[in-house]
Design a protein around this motif. Structure first.
Motif, PDB file in Angstrom:
ATOM      1  N   GLU A 271       0.920 -25.103-107.367  1.00  0.00           N
ATOM      2  CA  GLU A 271       2.340 -24.951-107.105  1.00  0.00           C
ATOM      3  C   GLU A 271       2.905 -26.262-106.588  1.00  0.00           C
ATOM      4  O   GLU A 271       2.257 -26.962-105.819  1.00  0.00           O
ATOM      5  CB  GLU A 271       2.561 -23.851-106.069  1.00  0.00           C
ATOM      6  N   PRO A 272       4.113 -26.625-106.992  1.00  0.00           N
ATOM      7  CA  PRO A 272       4.747 -27.822-106.422  1.00  0.00           C
ATOM      8  C   PRO A 272       4.825 -27.712-104.912  1.00  0.00           C
ATOM      9  O   PRO A 272       4.893 -26.620-104.356  1.00  0.00           O
ATOM     10  CB  PRO A 272       6.139 -27.800-107.061  1.00  0.00           C
ATOM     11  N   ILE A 273       4.839 -28.842-104.240  1.00  0.00           N
ATOM     12  CA  ILE A 273       4.826 -28.825-102.781  1.00  0.00           C
ATOM     13  C   ILE A 273       6.171 -28.380-102.218  1.00  0.00           C
ATOM     14  O   ILE A 273       6.259 -27.878-101.098  1.00  0.00           O
ATOM     15  CB  ILE A 273       4.399 -30.200-102.244  1.00  0.00           C
ATOM     16  N   VAL A 274       7.257 -28.570-102.976  1.00  0.00           N
ATOM     17  CA  VAL A 274       8.577 -28.055-102.611  1.00  0.00           C
ATOM     18  C   VAL A 274       9.085 -27.185-103.759  1.00  0.00           C
ATOM     19  O   VAL A 274       9.155 -27.646-104.896  1.00  0.00           O
ATOM     20  CB  VAL A 274       9.584 -29.194-102.345  1.00  0.00           C
ATOM     21  N   VAL A 275       9.400 -25.935-103.442  1.00  0.00           N
ATOM     22  CA  VAL A 275       9.880 -24.998-104.461  1.00  0.00           C
ATOM     23  C   VAL A 275      11.108 -24.275-103.915  1.00  0.00           C
ATOM     24  O   VAL A 275      11.087 -23.751-102.807  1.00  0.00           O
ATOM     25  CB  VAL A 275       8.811 -23.945-104.809  1.00  0.00           C
ATOM     26  N   ALA A 276      12.168 -24.268-104.696  1.00  0.00           N
ATOM     27  CA  ALA A 276      13.357 -23.479-104.367  1.00  0.00           C
ATOM     28  C   ALA A 276      13.683 -22.616-105.577  1.00  0.00           C
ATOM     29  O   ALA A 276      13.686 -23.101-106.709  1.00  0.00           O
ATOM     30  CB  ALA A 276      14.537 -24.377-104.035  1.00  0.00           C
ATOM     31  N   GLU A 277      13.961 -21.353-105.323  1.00  0.00           N
ATOM     32  CA  GLU A 277      14.246 -20.420-106.418  1.00  0.00           C
ATOM     33  C   GLU A 277      15.467 -19.580-106.075  1.00  0.00           C
ATOM     34  O   GLU A 277      15.453 -18.814-105.104  1.00  0.00           O
ATOM     35  CB  GLU A 277      13.037 -19.517-106.675  1.00  0.00           C
ATOM     36  N   GLY A 278      16.528 -19.789-106.825  1.00  0.00           N
ATOM     37  CA  GLY A 278      17.728 -18.976-106.683  1.00  0.00           C
ATOM     38  C   GLY A 278      18.428 -19.084-105.345  1.00  0.00           C
ATOM     39  O   GLY A 278      19.028 -18.111-104.875  1.00  0.00           O
ATOM     40  N   LEU A 279      18.404 -20.275-104.730  1.00  0.00           N
ATOM     41  CA  LEU A 279      19.028 -20.426-103.408  1.00  0.00           C
ATOM     42  C   LEU A 279      20.548 -20.288-103.502  1.00  0.00           C
ATOM     43  O   LEU A 279      21.194 -20.916-104.341  1.00  0.00           O
ATOM     44  CB  LEU A 279      18.688 -21.784-102.802  1.00  0.00           C
ATOM     45  N   ARG A 280      21.087 -19.470-102.603  1.00  0.00           N
ATOM     46  CA  ARG A 280      22.536 -19.294-102.503  1.00  0.00           C
ATOM     47  C   ARG A 280      22.947 -19.449-101.042  1.00  0.00           C
ATOM     48  O   ARG A 280      22.249 -18.992-100.140  1.00  0.00           O
ATOM     49  CB  ARG A 280      22.978 -17.924-103.029  1.00  0.00           C
ATOM     50  N   LYS A 281      24.081 -20.114-100.838  1.00  0.00           N
ATOM     51  CA  LYS A 281      24.600 -20.293 -99.489  1.00  0.00           C
ATOM     52  C   LYS A 281      26.111 -20.467 -99.565  1.00  0.00           C
ATOM     53  O   LYS A 281      26.613 -21.288-100.343  1.00  0.00           O
ATOM     54  CB  LYS A 281      23.975 -21.534 -98.829  1.00  0.00           C
ATOM     55  N   SER A 282      26.814 -19.659 -98.761  1.00  0.00           N
ATOM     56  CA  SER A 282      28.274 -19.752 -98.714  1.00  0.00           C
ATOM     57  C   SER A 282      28.731 -19.980 -97.284  1.00  0.00           C
ATOM     58  O   SER A 282      28.088 -19.527 -96.330  1.00  0.00           O
ATOM     59  CB  SER A 282      28.913 -18.469 -99.250  1.00  0.00           C
ATOM     60  N   PHE A 283      29.846 -20.672 -97.152  1.00  0.00           N
ATOM     61  CA  PHE A 283      30.491 -20.881 -95.871  1.00  0.00           C
ATOM     62  C   PHE A 283      31.923 -20.375 -96.023  1.00  0.00           C
ATOM     63  O   PHE A 283      32.783 -21.074 -96.574  1.00  0.00           O
ATOM     64  CB  PHE A 283      30.473 -22.360 -95.483  1.00  0.00           C
ATOM     65  N   GLY A 284      32.149 -19.152 -95.573  1.00  0.00           N
ATOM     66  CA  GLY A 284      33.448 -18.530 -95.818  1.00  0.00           C
ATOM     67  C   GLY A 284      33.640 -18.339 -97.314  1.00  0.00           C
ATOM     68  O   GLY A 284      32.804 -17.747 -97.996  1.00  0.00           O
ATOM     69  N   GLY A 285      34.720 -18.863 -97.846  1.00  0.00           N
ATOM     70  CA  GLY A 285      34.971 -18.737 -99.276  1.00  0.00           C
ATOM     71  C   GLY A 285      34.405 -19.871-100.099  1.00  0.00           C
ATOM     72  O   GLY A 285      34.605 -19.920-101.326  1.00  0.00           O
TER      73      GLY A 285
END
Length: 325
Positions: free
Chosen positions: A14-28
């Motif tokens: 596995e890669p040493i850094v993996v991100a899958e489907g990250l979501r982040k909102s700040f208000g709108g």
């Protein structure tokens, strides 16, 4: 960008850094909208994107400084939310602004960071001297940081993030505002770290920085990764470009028509006397172009073929008109 490395037949790392489907909102505001990323161990991953694309938000999540609203990520095999403590033991982070104390000396700053990381007094002193010597700051070690140049401060900030010998180092626009000499010093430090086995995730708005340092590049726009690949792979997506300078400006309109008909691409004027056009992948030869120009009565002062720059790739991918630094 390679997602997984083959260790042996039937075994995938596995890669040493993996991100899958990250979501982040700040208000709108939707900072991340399903970001996926994979960084192989021992490489430099350059993360590019316009202001507001989500680069810093992604780094903050991967460095356990912020939790995602959805999706998940792992660093060095540990979940950044459920196993945040384990992640922090294995990473270093240098942000856009130096975090060192200007009133303290360079040596005192590093010793302080060592103690904050729970090293013994002796170990903190030893590690501080080791880093100062390795990165060329020993001569300034006992001077207050307030008297350091911008490049020296950034270098001190960088090595402060190395106190615990991190497996993964996150660098968020580490050379912003530095002069070319200072940027070169930071680049040399990063190359040395990678040679020792550290994995680096580098966000930057300097396209030449990514071109010089990155093994792979991820381009982010509107909170998503929209393209990945090596610098050469990304450049190849828009092909080589032909540059033409005519002997007189009056010849430019006819030259643009000839080049447009030959290539089927839009011809742009990059300077008052220079035309630029993307070459097709059909093997159109420079000799053929020169012959057509000559037959049309166009006198060329210079004709050359060059690879596209990362700036051009970036602007094409993000469809932005403004230049990036």
């Amino acid at each position: 960008m390679t997602a997984y490395n083959v260790l042996s037949e039937g075994t995938m790392a596995e890669p040493i850094v993996v991100a899958e489907g990250l979501r982040k909102s700040f208000g709108g505001t939707h900072a991340l909208q399903g970001l996926d990323l994979a960084v192989p161990e021992g490489t430099v991953c350059g993360v590019l994107g316009p202001n507001g694309a989500g680069k810093t938000t992604a780094v903050r999540i991967l460095a356990t400084l912020s939790d995602p609203d959805a999706g998940h990520a792992r660093v060095a095999g540990y979940d950044v939310v459920r196993e945040a403590g384990r992640v922090r033991e294995r990473i270093g982070l240098a942000g856009q602004h130096a975090a060192v104390d200007e009133k303290l000396t360079g040596r005192s700053n590093l010793r302080m960071f060592g103690r904050l990381y729970h090293l013994s007094r002796r170990a903190a002193h030893q590690r501080a001297d080791e880093l100062l010597d390795r990165f060329g700051l020993m001569d300034a070690a006992d001077r207050p940081v307030a008297g350091y140049s911008g490049g020296m401060r950034r270098r001190l900030d960088l090595i402060a993030s190395l106190i615990l010998r991190p497996t993964v180092l996150f660098l968020d626009e580490p050379t912003t505002g530095l002069d070319p000499r200072s940027r070169g010093e930071i680049w040399a430090s990063i190359r040395e770290l990678v040679a020792d086995g550290t994995t680096v995730l580098l966000t930057t708005q300097y396209l030449d920085e990514a071109d010089h340092l990155a093994d792979d590049i991820a381009v982010i726009d509107h909170g998503r990764v929209i393209a990945t690949g090596t610098p050469d792979e990304l450049k190849a997506t828009i092909g080589d470009r032909l540059e033409l300078i005519t002997e007189t400006p009056a010849m430019l309109p006819l030259a643009a028509t000839v080049l447009g008909n030959l290539t089927g691409s839009e011809v742009t004027t990059t300077e008052t006397d220079r035309l630029s056009v993307a070459l097709p992948a059909t093997g159109l030869r420079l000799a053929d172009i020169v012959r057509e120009l000559d037959q049309a009565g166009i006198a060329a002062a210079d004709v050359s073929v060059r690879r596209p720059t990362l700036d051009e790739v970036f602007l094409r991918l993000t469809d932005r008109k403004e230049a990036v630094r």
